[in-house]
Scaffold this motif. Structure first.
Motif, PDB file in Angstrom:
ATOM      1  N   ASN A 248     -19.667  47.041 -27.187  1.00  0.00           N
ATOM      2  CA  ASN A 248     -19.399  46.498 -28.517  1.00  0.00           C
ATOM      3  C   ASN A 248     -20.721  46.084 -29.167  1.00  0.00           C
ATOM      4  O   ASN A 248     -21.054  44.896 -29.195  1.00  0.00           O
ATOM      5  CB  ASN A 248     -18.452  45.296 -28.428  1.00  0.00           C
ATOM      6  CG  ASN A 248     -17.111  45.648 -27.835  1.00  0.00           C
ATOM      7  OD1 ASN A 248     -16.187  46.091 -28.515  1.00  0.00           O
ATOM      8  ND2 ASN A 248     -16.978  45.451 -26.521  1.00  0.00           N
ATOM      9  N   PRO A 249     -21.489  47.015 -29.689  1.00  0.00           N
ATOM     10  CA  PRO A 249     -22.814  46.698 -30.251  1.00  0.00           C
ATOM     11  C   PRO A 249     -22.780  45.618 -31.322  1.00  0.00           C
ATOM     12  O   PRO A 249     -23.747  44.864 -31.474  1.00  0.00           O
ATOM     13  CB  PRO A 249     -23.266  48.043 -30.846  1.00  0.00           C
ATOM     14  CG  PRO A 249     -22.499  49.071 -30.089  1.00  0.00           C
ATOM     15  CD  PRO A 249     -21.175  48.458 -29.783  1.00  0.00           C
ATOM     16  N   GLU A 250     -21.661  45.510 -32.047  1.00  0.00           N
ATOM     17  CA  GLU A 250     -21.581  44.511 -33.105  1.00  0.00           C
ATOM     18  C   GLU A 250     -21.544  43.089 -32.557  1.00  0.00           C
ATOM     19  O   GLU A 250     -21.791  42.121 -33.282  1.00  0.00           O
ATOM     20  CB  GLU A 250     -20.341  44.765 -33.981  1.00  0.00           C
ATOM     21  CG  GLU A 250     -19.002  44.489 -33.321  1.00  0.00           C
ATOM     22  CD  GLU A 250     -18.487  45.648 -32.465  1.00  0.00           C
ATOM     23  OE1 GLU A 250     -17.297  45.627 -32.098  1.00  0.00           O
ATOM     24  OE2 GLU A 250     -19.281  46.560 -32.157  1.00  0.00           O
ATOM     25  N   TRP A 251     -21.245  42.947 -31.260  1.00  0.00           N
ATOM     26  CA  TRP A 251     -21.188  41.616 -30.648  1.00  0.00           C
ATOM     27  C   TRP A 251     -22.466  41.268 -29.884  1.00  0.00           C
ATOM     28  O   TRP A 251     -22.531  40.222 -29.240  1.00  0.00           O
ATOM     29  CB  TRP A 251     -19.992  41.517 -29.704  1.00  0.00           C
ATOM     30  CG  TRP A 251     -18.679  41.542 -30.423  1.00  0.00           C
ATOM     31  CD1 TRP A 251     -18.474  41.369 -31.761  1.00  0.00           C
ATOM     32  CD2 TRP A 251     -17.377  41.755 -29.845  1.00  0.00           C
ATOM     33  NE1 TRP A 251     -17.130  41.457 -32.057  1.00  0.00           N
ATOM     34  CE2 TRP A 251     -16.438  41.693 -30.904  1.00  0.00           C
ATOM     35  CE3 TRP A 251     -16.923  41.976 -28.554  1.00  0.00           C
ATOM     36  CZ2 TRP A 251     -15.068  41.857 -30.708  1.00  0.00           C
ATOM     37  CZ3 TRP A 251     -15.560  42.141 -28.351  1.00  0.00           C
ATOM     38  CH2 TRP A 251     -14.643  42.079 -29.410  1.00  0.00           C
ATOM     39  N   VAL A 252     -23.465  42.131 -29.921  1.00  0.00           N
ATOM     40  CA  VAL A 252     -24.711  41.881 -29.193  1.00  0.00           C
ATOM     41  C   VAL A 252     -25.349  40.540 -29.574  1.00  0.00           C
ATOM     42  O   VAL A 252     -25.764  39.775 -28.688  1.00  0.00           O
ATOM     43  CB  VAL A 252     -25.699  43.044 -29.390  1.00  0.00           C
ATOM     44  CG1 VAL A 252     -27.105  42.643 -28.943  1.00  0.00           C
ATOM     45  CG2 VAL A 252     -25.233  44.264 -28.603  1.00  0.00           C
ATOM     46  N   PRO A 253     -25.445  40.188 -30.872  1.00  0.00           N
ATOM     47  CA  PRO A 253     -26.039  38.882 -31.210  1.00  0.00           C
ATOM     48  C   PRO A 253     -25.288  37.708 -30.573  1.00  0.00           C
ATOM     49  O   PRO A 253     -25.915  36.760 -30.092  1.00  0.00           O
ATOM     50  CB  PRO A 253     -25.945  38.839 -32.735  1.00  0.00           C
ATOM     51  CG  PRO A 253     -25.944  40.273 -33.156  1.00  0.00           C
ATOM     52  CD  PRO A 253     -25.152  40.980 -32.103  1.00  0.00           C
ATOM     53  N   LYS A 254     -23.968  37.775 -30.571  1.00  0.00           N
ATOM     54  CA  LYS A 254     -23.191  36.688 -29.964  1.00  0.00           C
ATOM     55  C   LYS A 254     -23.401  36.641 -28.457  1.00  0.00           C
ATOM     56  O   LYS A 254     -23.509  35.560 -27.868  1.00  0.00           O
ATOM     57  CB  LYS A 254     -21.704  36.845 -30.290  1.00  0.00           C
ATOM     58  CG  LYS A 254     -20.820  35.838 -29.557  1.00  0.00           C
ATOM     59  CD  LYS A 254     -19.390  35.816 -30.058  1.00  0.00           C
ATOM     60  CE  LYS A 254     -19.307  34.990 -31.323  1.00  0.00           C
ATOM     61  NZ  LYS A 254     -17.904  34.662 -31.689  1.00  0.00           N
ATOM     62  N   VAL A 255     -23.456  37.799 -27.813  1.00  0.00           N
ATOM     63  CA  VAL A 255     -23.680  37.836 -26.372  1.00  0.00           C
ATOM     64  C   VAL A 255     -25.056  37.267 -26.032  1.00  0.00           C
ATOM     65  O   VAL A 255     -25.203  36.472 -25.095  1.00  0.00           O
ATOM     66  CB  VAL A 255     -23.542  39.280 -25.835  1.00  0.00           C
ATOM     67  CG1 VAL A 255     -24.026  39.357 -24.382  1.00  0.00           C
ATOM     68  CG2 VAL A 255     -22.091  39.740 -25.927  1.00  0.00           C
TER      69      VAL A 255
END
Length: 324
Positions: A248-255
Motif C-alpha cells: 500500500n504505497p499510499e500508506w508509506v508515510p503513516k508506516v
C-alpha cells in the motif's frame, strides 16, 4: 570468497527480521454470492437438510486453468465430520459447502453455533477448518466471535477467535475497509492486556490481514507496537508494517511515522532495546528503498563492494571490506 560468505551471513541474519511478502489474494466470494451462483447443470436442487449445492460452480464461473467445484450433497453433520479429514482438499470443500449453504434453511445461527463449538476440538485440523469456514461466512460472525475472544479463559479458544477475525478479513477483502471498530478495539485490548503469547501472536496475525486493506487496522498495529514490551510480538508487528507499506504505497508515510514513534516509545528499553531498534531500522530501510539488503540485491555480480559497505554501516563492522 570471504565477501560472499559475509553477505550470506548478513542476509541470513536479516531474514529473521525482514518480512516476506504475503501471497497475492484472490478475492473470495462471500457466502451470499456463493449461494446465488448458478449450480452445475444436471444436479438437482437442494433437498431439505442437505448442504453442498451452493458451493458448486460451472466451467463459466472459474478462471482459466482451474476446474469447477462439483460436490455431492450431504447433511450438515456429514460435512462437519469432514473437517477432520486428513486431506486438506476435502476439508476445504467441506468448509466451502457449509459456508455457502449455512443459512439456506433459515437456521444460520444454529450452524454458526455448531462451528464455534469446533473451536475447542482436540483435532487441530478440525479447529482450523472451522476457523476458515467462519471466515468464509463473513462479518455476520464477528460480534459473537469477538465476545467469545474477550470472555473465554481458554487460550486455544481465544487464539482461534483471533484467527477467525483475521479469516473474515482474508476471505472478504472487498469489505474490510468497513471492518467493525469494536472488533479492532478488542484485538488491541487482547494483544496488550492478555498475557499469554499465543493470543498475542494470533491477534497480530489477524490484524495484519485487516491492516492490509483497512487503515484503522494499520493504526491498531502501530498502537500495539508502541505499547507492548513483548519482543516476539514486536517482531511480528514490525514485519506486518513492512509488508503493509510494500503493498500500500499510499500508506508509506503513516508506516514510517509509526516506526519512528515505536522507536521513540522503546528508546529507554534496556531489555532488548537494541534488537527492537535493529528491527525498526530494517523496516525503515525497506520502506525507504535502502539498507544493505537492497544494496546487495542491486550490486552487480562480482562487485559486492556496495553491499559490503552497507552491511558494515548497518552492523558497525569495521574493516568489513578488507581483503584477506
Amino acid at each position: 570468497m570471504l565477501r560472499l560468505t559475509c553477505i550470506a551471513t548478513a542476509l541470513g541474519a536479516a531474514a529473521a527480521f525482514a518480512p516476506s511478502a504475503p501471497p497475492s489474494l484472490r478475492p473470495s466470494a462471500r457466502a451470499a454470492s456463493l449461494r446465488a451462483a448458478g449450480g452445475v447443470a444436471g444436479v438437482s436442487m437442494l433437498s431439505e437438510g442437505t448442504f453442498g449445492q451452493g458451493a458448486a460452480s460451472s466451467w463459466a464461473d472459474v478462471e482459466k486453468g482451474r476446474k469447477p467445484m462439483q460436490v455431492q450433497e450431504r447433511t450438515l453433520e456429514e460435512w462437519l465430520e469432514k473437517f477432520k479429514d486428513p486431506r486438506g482438499s476435502i476439508r476445504t470443500i467441506a468448509a466451502k459447502c457449509v459456508a455457502a449453504d449455512y443459512d439456506s434453511e433459515g437456521k444460520g445461527d444454529e450452524v454458526i453455533a455448531k462451528l464455534m463449538e469446533k473451536m475447542v476440538a482436540e483435532n487441530v485440523e478440525e479447529r482450523r477448518t472451522a476457523v476458515q469456514c467462519l471466515g468464509m461466512i463473513g462479518d455476520v460472525v464477528l460480534e459473537d466471535i469477538t465476545e467469545l475472544m474477550m470472555s473465554t479463559e481458554d487460550m486455544v479458544v481465544r487464539a482461534s477467535c483471533a484467527k477467525t477475525i483475521g479469516a473474515v478479513a482474508l476471505k472478504n477483502p472487498e469489505t474490510v475497509d468497513q471492518f467493525p471498530q469494536y472488533c479492532i478495539d478488542a484485538m488491541v485490548k487482547a494483544a496488550t492486556e492478555i498475557p499469554d503469547p499465543v493470543t498475542k501472536l494470533a491477534v497480530m496475525s489477524g490484524l495484519s490481514q485487516i491492516g492490509g486493506y483497512c487503515e484503522r487496522g494499520l493504526d491498531a498495529i502501530i498502537e500495539i507496537s508502541k505499547r507492548t514490551s513483548d519482543v516476539a510480538l514486536l517482531t511480528q508487528s514490525m514485519n506486518a508494517l513492512g509488508s503493509i507499506a510494500e503493498n500500500n504505497p499510499e500508506w508509506v508515510p503513516k508506516v514510517k511515522a509509526g516506526l519512528m514513534a515505536t522507536r521513540e516509545a522503546h528508546a529507554d528499553n534496556e531489555d532488548g532495546g537494541d534488537i527492537v531498534d535493529a528491527m525498526i531500522q530494517v523496516q525503515l530501510d525497506k520502506v525507504e528503498g535502502g539498507g544493505f539488503i537492497n544494496a546487495a540485491k542491486d550490486s552487480t555480480p562480482g562487485d559486492n563492494d556496495a553491499a559490503l559497505d552497507a552491511m558494515a554501516s548497518f552492523f558497525s563492522v569495521p574493516g568489513a571490506k578488507k581483503k584477506k
